[in-house]
Scaffold this active site. Structure first.
Site, mmCIF file in Angstrom:
data_model
loop_
_atom_site.group_PDB
_atom_site.id
_atom_site.type_symbol
_atom_site.label_atom_id
_atom_site.label_comp_id
_atom_site.label_asym_id
_atom_site.label_seq_id
_atom_site.Cartn_x
_atom_site.Cartn_y
_atom_site.Cartn_z
ATOM 1 N N ASP A 427 0.854 -1.184 0.000
ATOM 2 C CA ASP A 427 0.000 0.000 0.000
ATOM 3 C C ASP A 427 0.893 1.238 0.000
ATOM 4 O O ASP A 427 2.104 1.137 0.213
ATOM 5 C CB ASP A 427 -0.873 -0.050 1.267
ATOM 6 C CG ASP A 427 -2.000 0.965 1.248
ATOM 7 O OD1 ASP A 427 -2.429 1.368 0.161
ATOM 8 O OD2 ASP A 427 -2.452 1.364 2.348
ATOM 9 N N GLU A 430 2.831 4.853 -4.023
ATOM 10 C CA GLU A 430 2.861 5.788 -5.180
ATOM 11 C C GLU A 430 4.174 6.558 -5.314
ATOM 12 O O GLU A 430 4.467 6.972 -6.436
ATOM 13 C CB GLU A 430 1.700 6.789 -5.052
ATOM 14 C CG GLU A 430 0.343 6.169 -5.259
ATOM 15 C CD GLU A 430 -0.112 5.282 -4.100
ATOM 16 O OE1 GLU A 430 0.315 5.561 -2.966
ATOM 17 O OE2 GLU A 430 -0.838 4.322 -4.332
ATOM 18 N N ASP A 558 -8.922 3.793 -2.450
ATOM 19 C CA ASP A 558 -9.801 4.263 -1.385
ATOM 20 C C ASP A 558 -11.056 4.926 -1.928
ATOM 21 O O ASP A 558 -11.212 6.138 -1.892
ATOM 22 C CB ASP A 558 -9.038 5.206 -0.472
ATOM 23 C CG ASP A 558 -7.901 4.477 0.228
ATOM 24 O OD1 ASP A 558 -7.960 3.230 0.299
ATOM 25 O OD2 ASP A 558 -6.961 5.131 0.682
#
Ligand SMILES: *[C@@H]1O[C@H](CO)[C@@H](O)[C@H](O)[C@H]1NC(C)=O
Ligand SMILES: *[C@@H]1O[C@H](CO)[C@@H](O)[C@H](O)[C@H]1NC(C)=O
Ligand SMILES: *[C@@H]1O[C@H](CO)[C@@H](O)[C@H](O)[C@H]1NC(C)=O
Ligand SMILES: *[C@@H]1O[C@H](CO)[C@@H](O)[C@H](O)[C@H]1NC(C)=O
Ligand SMILES: *[C@@H]1O[C@H](CO)[C@@H](O)[C@H](O)[C@H]1NC(C)=O
Ligand SMILES: CC(=O)N[C@H]1CO[C@H](CO)[C@@H](O)[C@@H]1O
Length: 851
Positions: A427, A430, A558
């Site tokens: 997670d 990025e 999300d």
């Protein structure tokens, strides 16, 4: 996982977008380039492109470019435009291995390259029809060090799809539309913005055929769709660096483009059988006792649960490779995993890239020792902020990064002494940074570091050329380039790593930012493989790049518990599964942020059951939304999971085809009906495998649905009832909250398990029943792939069975290497006079019989 910086980043959207200076202020029309020294072989063309005058819109123009055109295969054309010195950044081969040319002759290729000498432009045409597919002549090529622009015109009837990751329409808007590529944490998956991944590939579908265009570039970019002053549609690429590395894919059938794209970026990883089970997760499960209750409550409700997931709750102080001694004591987590495994269930946990910058934290100490973290120009660690607090970031290009990550994973997830997980979830990759530049006063950094290892570039240059380092031009403004892409986090470094930080191989985050999550997922996959060498690794990643499907699965991040996000999850799935060569995808079922409502969650439970990756997950601030918490949702989930599990081998067979050939596991209706223009804009129905069409209720709080059935014959999946269609909208009212309309396409044969079970392991011991759905011509075909469901290399222990029905005779033929006691109990032929023949027929060999 949403970041604590949510509000801050939403505010930042408002503030920074008003600062953006993104279009040239002058009316300068750049003169473009002139092609010289053209030399042509049977299967390639190379030329020098010389700058034809004065432009300098944003930076100085690069005066000498090199064009390389390769007829790589009968259906693939490669066009590469870069600087003649080979300094401009190209995506490293080790990150995205690209295919070698097969040197087909230009005359035998389906795609033709032609060019105009001055100003230089090029065209790609389809040989069989003469149709122009790509034409850059409307605007001159601009190639500056931090501003590269090329435009193609499009005919009115072009339908474009792809260019993810986004939450917009599946068929992309034809004008006044922009897609930006800059991987970013994106709470609430905003519309019209860059999201977590970058896939610069589109499929262009026309009545005359489908083709694909892939720009193998990791650079920040904007892609604009518009109509020019001559009234012509165009698509324009504007990048802030990198070469123009185009792959044109000929199709002409939609699924052929999927296969051709997978040949370029890599075939998707074969998934384990169990990953198609139902998964439950939540951020905010306070302790291991709570997790055990979830497990028990699913069991008590009679809802099959395959996998429990651990969000960052399990960690001690949010540090990777730790368990909280108070809330998730190591021994108790081991007990939990042991009891899940005893039931045939599974456990997966999360890892984040931000490594707590804390001497004495063993994972950090070992990483520092092996020199695996990103550094400032002066050699000090580059700091940021993530869940653990002040963190350092793995440099996936560092020579020892993989060794370090593998050994951390082997140690902590040791099957006999550690947490014996069945897969891993990465997670925040990025990478999401909660304090970007401010953390360590990075604004002044940026002097190049020396490359510490070199890479073999031999395949990336034209005949007779010596490659340069291809790590990026010197003297660029790596933090605030003059052209600002439309990043929803504002500056390139907003909410992520400083873009002037060098990687260990001499490249910069400026050029490699969009690869960070892709590389973390790949490193995690390779580590799992090293730890459990005989099993297929499973890795779920939030951030992706072209080709991430080779090693990872993806969820759409999300989203929110809203009907709108329920609907958009279908378009997102279609883009990833059919266009981006990433089959194993899905949304957080019932939504991540906000309060899930019973009816919506019931619908989403059925929707998710017909999508590849099926996981219910919610935020720490959201109320619990496990399926057993409402009566309606429980009933919907039981019914949907029952159908999903009975279809599991059908889907697994589609997964096998995806990983063997690139054929999508789920696709839009136009893949099967490419000449029916009514299907081109459909984004709330899909083909599940190649035989089923799913048409869920999509309106808010509604019990009615209007969907499209092409001109064909169909059979209701639930009742077997025949539905002939001339190509029409069908409205169904009173769709119960526990139901979802599904049809079998005529001409298909679908293998189902005779019964479902509470885990996928138990599903595997159920017998089969086979459903034949005759097409308009009375015949049908289908297939079944069987193996042990988990071995990386199954050798010859696999069965690949083809079923056929000619109107009278049913036949099963193929290879039968997978030993199983399971039998085919019955074969049913749907139709006006439905008929069933009872077996059993063993699956150790072929069989054939008449009705
Ligand atoms: C054309 O090729 C010749 C011979 O290789 C070379 O000297 C010249 O620089 C090339 N021209 C350009 C514009 O690159
Ligand atoms: C290019 O144009 C700029 C501004 O118009 C001018 O200052 C510069 O001298 C020109 N350079 C060349 C090489 O013509
Ligand atoms: C294609 O041609 C190049 C240049 O002549 C050569 O190096 C390469 O080996 C060839 N590849 C194949 C697959 O024939
Ligand atoms: C599980 O069910 C029990 C009994 O209904 C309930 O008290 C408990 O709160 C539930 N726990 C969770 C985590 O769902
Ligand atoms: C499968 O079919 C065989 C043969 O009819 C039967 O003996 C067996 O019990 C069946 N298995 C299950 C799980 O129903
Ligand atoms: C993608 C989407 O549906 N966006 C919505 C997500 O949820 C927030 C809050 O509920 C909405 O404001 C967005 O429009």
């Amino acid at each position: 996982m949403v970041s604590l910086g949510l509000l801050a980043s939403l505010l930042a959207i408002c503030i920074t977008s008003s600062l953006a200076k993104r279009t040239p202020t002058t009316d300068v029309r750049c003169p473009g380039y002139e092609a010289t020294n053209v030399s042509q072989g049977d299967s390639y063309l190379v030329a020098d492109l010389v700058f034809a005058g004065n432009c300098s819109l944003y930076n100085k123009d690069i005066t000498n470019l090199r064009l390389l055109v390769e007829y790589q295969s009968g259906s693939r054309l490669h066009v590469l435009i870069g600087d003649s010195d080979y300094n401009v950044y190209q995506v490293q081969e080790q990150v995205l291995p690209r295919p070698r040319t097969q040197n087909v002759t230009a005359s035998s290729a389906e795609l033709k390259f032609s060019y105009t000498k001055s100003p230089f432009s090029f065209q790609v045409t389809r040989a069989s029809t003469g149709e122009t597919l790509f034409d850059t002549s409307s605007e001159p090529l601009i190639f500056e060090s931090q501003f590269v622009q090329v435009q193609t015109t499009l005919p009115q009837d072009a339908n474009l799809y792809g260019l993810g990751e986004h939450s917009d329409d599946f068929r992309l808007a034809a004008s006044n539309y922009e897609r930006s590529f800059w991987n970013a944490e994106s709470p609430y998956i905003p519309r019209g913005r860059n999201l977590y991944g970058s896939h610069p590939v589109y499929f262009d579908h026309r009545l005359s055929g489908t083709h694909g265009v892939f720009l193998a570039s990791a650079s920040g970019m904007d892609i604009n769709f518009g109509v020019n002053s001559a009234g012509q549609r165009y698509l324009q690429y504007t990048t802030i660096g990198g070469v123009l590395d185009f792959y044109f894919l000929a199709g002409p059938e939609p699924a052929s483009v999927s296969k051709q794209y997978a040949e370029v970026v890599g075939l998707p990883a074969m998934m384990p059988y169990w990953i198609f089970g139902f998964h439950q997760c939540k951020y905010g499960w306070g302790d291991v006792g709570h997790v055990k209750q979830v497990m028990a409550n699913y069991s008590a409700a009679g809802i099959p649960l395959e996998t429990l997931w651990g969000d960052i709750d399990y960690m001690d102080r949010h540090e990777d490779f730790t368990t909280s001694p108070e809330r998730y004591p190591h021994a108790e987590v081991r007990d939990l995993v042991a009891s899940l495994h005893k039931n045939g269930q599974h456990y997966i946990v999360i890892l984040d890239p931000g490594i707590h910058h804390q001497a004495g934290y063993a994972t950090y100490d070992r990483g520092a020792e092996k020199d695996v973290f990103l550094k400032n120009a002066d050699g000090s660690p580059y700091l940021g902020r993530q869940w653990a607090g002040e963190v350092v970031w793995p440099d996936w290009f560092a020579p020892s990064a993989q060794d370090w990550w593998t050994s951390e994973i082997k140690l902590f997830f040791d099957t006999s002494t550690g947490i014996d997980v069945d897969g891993l979830w990465v997670d925040m990759d990025e990478a999401s940074n909660m304090c970007d530049l401010q953390c360590s006063g990075q604004a002044k950094a940026g002097a190049p570091r020396r490359a510490r290892h070199s890479i073999n570039w031999m395949s990336r240059y034209g005949p007779g050329q010596t490659p340069g380092p291809m790590k990026g031009l010197p003297n660029r403004n790596l933090l605030s380039p003059p052209y600002r892409i439309n990043n929803h986090n504002g500056d390139l470094w907003g909410g992520t790593l400083a873009t002037n930080i060098a990687n260990a191989d001499g490249s910069y985050q400026y050029d490699t930012h969009n690869l960070y999550g892709h590389m973390m997922a790949a490193a995690t996959h390779d580590a799992l493989l090293a730890a459990r060498p005989t099993k297929r690794p499973f890795v779920l990643t939030r951030s992706t790049f072209a080709g991430s499907g080779r090693k990872a699965a993806h969820w759409f991040g999300d989203n929110a518990s809203t009907w709108d996000d329920y609907r958009v999850s279908i378009a997102q799935m279609l883009a990833f599964a059919a266009i981006h060569a990433m089959p194993m995808v899905g949304s957080d079922v019932c939504g991540f942020n906000g309060d899930a409502e019973e009816k919506m969650c019931a619908r989403w439970a059925t929707l998710g059951a017909f999508q590849p990756f099926y996981r219910n997950h919610a935020d720490i601030t959201a109320p619990s939304q496990e399926f057993y918490r409402w009566g309606l949702v429980r009933d919907a989930a039981k019914k949907a999971i029952d159908a999903r599990y009975r279809l599991l081998d059908y889907v697994y067979t589609a997964m096998h085809a995806a990983s063997a050939t690139g054929t999508p596991i789920a696709s839009p209706l136009w893949f099967a009906y490419p000449r029916d223009a009514n299907t081109f804009g459909i984004q709330t129905q899909w083909l599940w495998g190649d035989a089923l069409i799913v048409s869920p209720v999509v309106d808010t709080d509604s019990q009615s649905v209007t969907f499209y059935l092409p001109n064909d014959v169909f059979y209701d999946f639930w009742t077997g009832e025949k539905v002939a269609s001339q190509g029409a909208q069908v409205t169904v009212d009173n769709v119960a909250w526990t139901d979802i309309p599904v049809h079998i396409r005529g001409g298909s044969i679908v293998p189902l398990r005779a019964q479902s079970a509470s885990t996928t392991a138990e599903v595997r011991s159920q017998n089969f029943t086979i459903v034949v759905a005759p097409g308009l011509d009375g015949t049908a075909k289908g297939g079944l792939y069987l193996d042990d469901g988990e071995s990386l290399d199954v050798g010859s222990a696999k069965s690949d069975i083809s079923f056929s029905w000619d109107g009278k005779t049913f036949q099963a033929a193929g290879t039968f290497g997978y030993a199983t006691d399971v039998v085919v109990e019955s074969v049913t032929v749907l139709g006006d006079s439905e008929q069933t023949k009872k077996g059993p027929w063993g699956l150790g060999q072929g069989f054939r019989f008449r009705f």
